[in-house]
Design a protein around this motif. Sequence first.
Motif, PDB file in Angstrom:
ATOM      1  N   HIS A  45      15.807  -7.235 -12.890  1.00 57.00           N
ATOM      2  CA  HIS A  45      15.293  -6.657 -14.136  1.00 57.00           C
ATOM      3  C   HIS A  45      14.525  -7.711 -14.938  1.00 57.00           C
ATOM      4  N   GLU A  46      15.061  -8.912 -15.024  1.00 52.92           N
ATOM      5  CA  GLU A  46      14.372  -9.984 -15.746  1.00 52.92           C
ATOM      6  C   GLU A  46      13.053 -10.341 -15.068  1.00 52.92           C
ATOM      7  N   VAL A  47      13.054 -10.332 -13.739  1.00 48.92           N
ATOM      8  CA  VAL A  47      11.819 -10.608 -12.998  1.00 48.92           C
ATOM      9  C   VAL A  47      10.786  -9.516 -13.271  1.00 48.92           C
ATOM     10  N   ARG A  48      11.221  -8.270 -13.279  1.00 46.41           N
ATOM     11  CA  ARG A  48      10.294  -7.173 -13.587  1.00 46.41           C
ATOM     12  C   ARG A  48       9.665  -7.348 -14.963  1.00 46.41           C
ATOM     13  N   LEU A  49      10.459  -7.676 -15.965  1.00 51.15           N
ATOM     14  CA  LEU A  49       9.935  -7.866 -17.316  1.00 51.15           C
ATOM     15  C   LEU A  49       8.967  -9.041 -17.375  1.00 51.15           C
ATOM     16  N   ALA A  50       9.309 -10.131 -16.691  1.00 50.04           N
ATOM     17  CA  ALA A  50       8.482 -11.333 -16.747  1.00 50.04           C
ATOM     18  C   ALA A  50       7.167 -11.175 -15.991  1.00 50.04           C
ATOM     19  N   TRP A  51       7.200 -10.480 -14.861  1.00 55.95           N
ATOM     20  CA  TRP A  51       6.010 -10.359 -14.013  1.00 55.95           C
ATOM     21  C   TRP A  51       5.178  -9.118 -14.331  1.00 55.95           C
ATOM     22  N   CYS A  52       5.801  -8.051 -14.837  1.00 53.54           N
ATOM     23  CA  CYS A  52       5.097  -6.770 -15.005  1.00 53.54           C
ATOM     24  C   CYS A  52       5.107  -6.241 -16.429  1.00 53.54           C
ATOM     25  N   GLY A  53       6.034  -6.684 -17.252  1.00 56.54           N
ATOM     26  CA  GLY A  53       6.137  -6.160 -18.602  1.00 56.54           C
ATOM     27  C   GLY A  53       7.120  -5.009 -18.704  1.00 56.54           C
ATOM     28  N   PRO A  54       7.329  -4.470 -19.905  1.00 60.33           N
ATOM     29  CA  PRO A  54       8.370  -3.462 -20.133  1.00 60.33           C
ATOM     30  C   PRO A  54       7.969  -2.029 -19.812  1.00 60.33           C
ATOM     31  N   GLU A  55       6.681  -1.752 -19.645  1.00 63.36           N
ATOM     32  CA  GLU A  55       6.237  -0.362 -19.489  1.00 63.36           C
ATOM     33  C   GLU A  55       6.668   0.233 -18.149  1.00 63.36           C
ATOM     34  N   VAL A  56       6.838   1.542 -18.167  1.00 57.73           N
ATOM     35  CA  VAL A  56       7.160   2.318 -16.966  1.00 57.73           C
ATOM     36  C   VAL A  56       6.031   3.311 -16.736  1.00 57.73           C
ATOM     37  N   GLU A  57       5.525   3.384 -15.501  1.00 63.57           N
ATOM     38  CA  GLU A  57       4.463   4.330 -15.169  1.00 63.57           C
ATOM     39  C   GLU A  57       5.064   5.605 -14.598  1.00 63.57           C
ATOM     40  N   VAL A  58       4.590   6.742 -15.094  1.00 68.16           N
ATOM     41  CA  VAL A  58       5.075   8.046 -14.645  1.00 68.16           C
ATOM     42  C   VAL A  58       3.981   8.734 -13.836  1.00 68.16           C
ATOM     43  N   GLU A  59       4.376   9.325 -12.698  1.00 67.26           N
ATOM     44  CA  GLU A  59       3.422   9.989 -11.818  1.00 67.26           C
ATOM     45  C   GLU A  59       3.980  11.336 -11.379  1.00 67.26           C
ATOM     46  N   GLY A  60       3.090  12.305 -11.215  1.00 66.06           N
ATOM     47  CA  GLY A  60       3.443  13.572 -10.588  1.00 66.06           C
ATOM     48  C   GLY A  60       2.727  13.692  -9.258  1.00 66.06           C
ATOM     49  N   ILE A  61       3.356  14.329  -8.277  1.00 69.79           N
ATOM     50  CA  ILE A  61       2.714  14.523  -6.978  1.00 69.79           C
ATOM     51  C   ILE A  61       2.645  16.010  -6.666  1.00 69.79           C
ATOM     52  N   LEU A  62       1.638  16.380  -5.912  1.00 71.58           N
ATOM     53  CA  LEU A  62       1.442  17.772  -5.508  1.00 71.58           C
ATOM     54  C   LEU A  62       1.183  17.833  -4.013  1.00 71.58           C
ATOM     55  N   SER A  63       1.987  18.617  -3.306  1.00 73.06           N
ATOM     56  CA  SER A  63       1.733  18.863  -1.893  1.00 73.06           C
ATOM     57  C   SER A  63       0.656  19.936  -1.807  1.00 73.06           C
ATOM     58  N   ALA A  64      -0.594  19.503  -1.677  1.00 69.45           N
ATOM     59  CA  ALA A  64      -1.726  20.429  -1.698  1.00 69.45           C
ATOM     60  C   ALA A  64      -1.935  21.114  -0.357  1.00 69.45           C
ATOM     61  N   LYS A  65      -1.405  20.521   0.706  1.00 74.01           N
ATOM     62  CA  LYS A  65      -1.404  21.180   2.014  1.00 74.01           C
ATOM     63  C   LYS A  65      -0.086  20.819   2.680  1.00 74.01           C
ATOM     64  N   THR A  66       0.784  21.791   2.833  1.00 75.51           N
ATOM     65  CA  THR A  66       2.151  21.554   3.270  1.00 75.51           C
ATOM     66  C   THR A  66       2.355  22.020   4.701  1.00 75.51           C
ATOM     67  N   GLY A  67       3.134  21.211   5.465  1.00 73.71           N
ATOM     68  CA  GLY A  67       3.566  21.621   6.795  1.00 73.71           C
ATOM     69  C   GLY A  67       2.458  21.624   7.833  1.00 73.71           C
ATOM     70  N   GLY A  68       2.878  21.887   9.088  1.00 69.30           N
ATOM     71  CA  GLY A  68       1.925  21.976  10.186  1.00 69.30           C
ATOM     72  C   GLY A  68       1.345  20.656  10.637  1.00 69.30           C
ATOM     73  N   CYS A  69       1.963  19.529  10.241  1.00 68.63           N
ATOM     74  CA  CYS A  69       1.411  18.225  10.613  1.00 68.63           C
ATOM     75  C   CYS A  69       1.650  17.972  12.103  1.00 68.63           C
ATOM     76  N   PRO A  70       0.646  17.451  12.827  1.00 72.42           N
ATOM     77  CA  PRO A  70       0.808  17.243  14.262  1.00 72.42           C
ATOM     78  C   PRO A  70       1.624  16.005  14.628  1.00 72.42           C
TER      79      PRO A  70
END
Length: 333
Positions: A45-70
């Motif tokens: 945790h201390e390394v994260r704060l020192a190297w990256c700062g306190p912020e947290v990035e939030v992301e959403g993902i969308l399965s735009a084409k699902t299944g059927g992968c070869p």
Amino acid sequence: MSSRALIADAEATLLDRKEQLSLEELAALAALPSSSVPSLAALAHEVRLAWCGPEVEVEGILSAKTGGCPEDCHFCSQSARFETQVLATPFLDTDQVLRAAEETARLGASEFCIVLAVRGPDERTMQRLLELVPMVRDRVGINVAVSAGILTDEQARRLSEGGVHRYNHNLETARSFFPQVVTTHTWDERFETCRLVRRHGMELCCGVLLGMGESVEQRIELIGQLRQVEPDEVPINFLNPRPGTPFGDRPLVEPLEAIRWIALFRLGLPGAILRYAGGREVTLRELQALGMTAGINALIVGNYLTTLGRSPEEDLQMLDDLRMPIGVLSKVL
């Protein structure tokens, strides 16, 4: 050397001298007893704060084409080679993608990832992505990431020029273990796609999947291989065994062991965005907040590709309780 001395040496290297640990030093930390995991997490945790700062990035993902992968990724319920409950569906229409991006933005996310279950994009898929990416970015005002499998040099160039902010292509596991996970493509093909993403100026999101049967040594090997491709972001996934897949009966990673490896990936990749991803709910259960104080500085909110996550409100409340501000951790286009 005692556990306390090993952790103290790692602290001096990462915080005082701002240098990376060697893989040998990481292996020594991986061998610490379970009683030392909270101390390891506190250092991460201390390394994260020192190297990256306190912020947290939030992301959403969308399965735009699902299944059927070869492909035959043994952990994946989207493979057409396995008898699973995931049915193949066509590419979602434009309005569906835009609505999902808008919902993601309302949650405070700075990144929206369009994910396709394909070996790699054909020309029709490329055209669709090159149409959607600028539309989502301009109308919704959010960075757009893409995950569409193995790329050629020309495809990577076109996606970069078309406005893709970040491209996701996971190494998943160490090169030495990969043949036990996938046989329809090679680890080197994945590695080369990661290099192409970097070469053409997109941010690289390159994740791992822990708990497939790999050894401690292979996890350390994987950290070294991730260093070679220099990812901007590393999603940490834990195997959530899917019925019908070859890995459907594998056991879950133990919660405290998951915390250990979150911390070790932070100590091994101190400057990377380390994102909570698939499997965290079933693996960590009530310890998810502890993971946020063990080196994690980003998370996917909402559902995953074929499995349910917890509600976005629960994750946002967790960040508020921990006094972790939501922010953007990378360049914004």
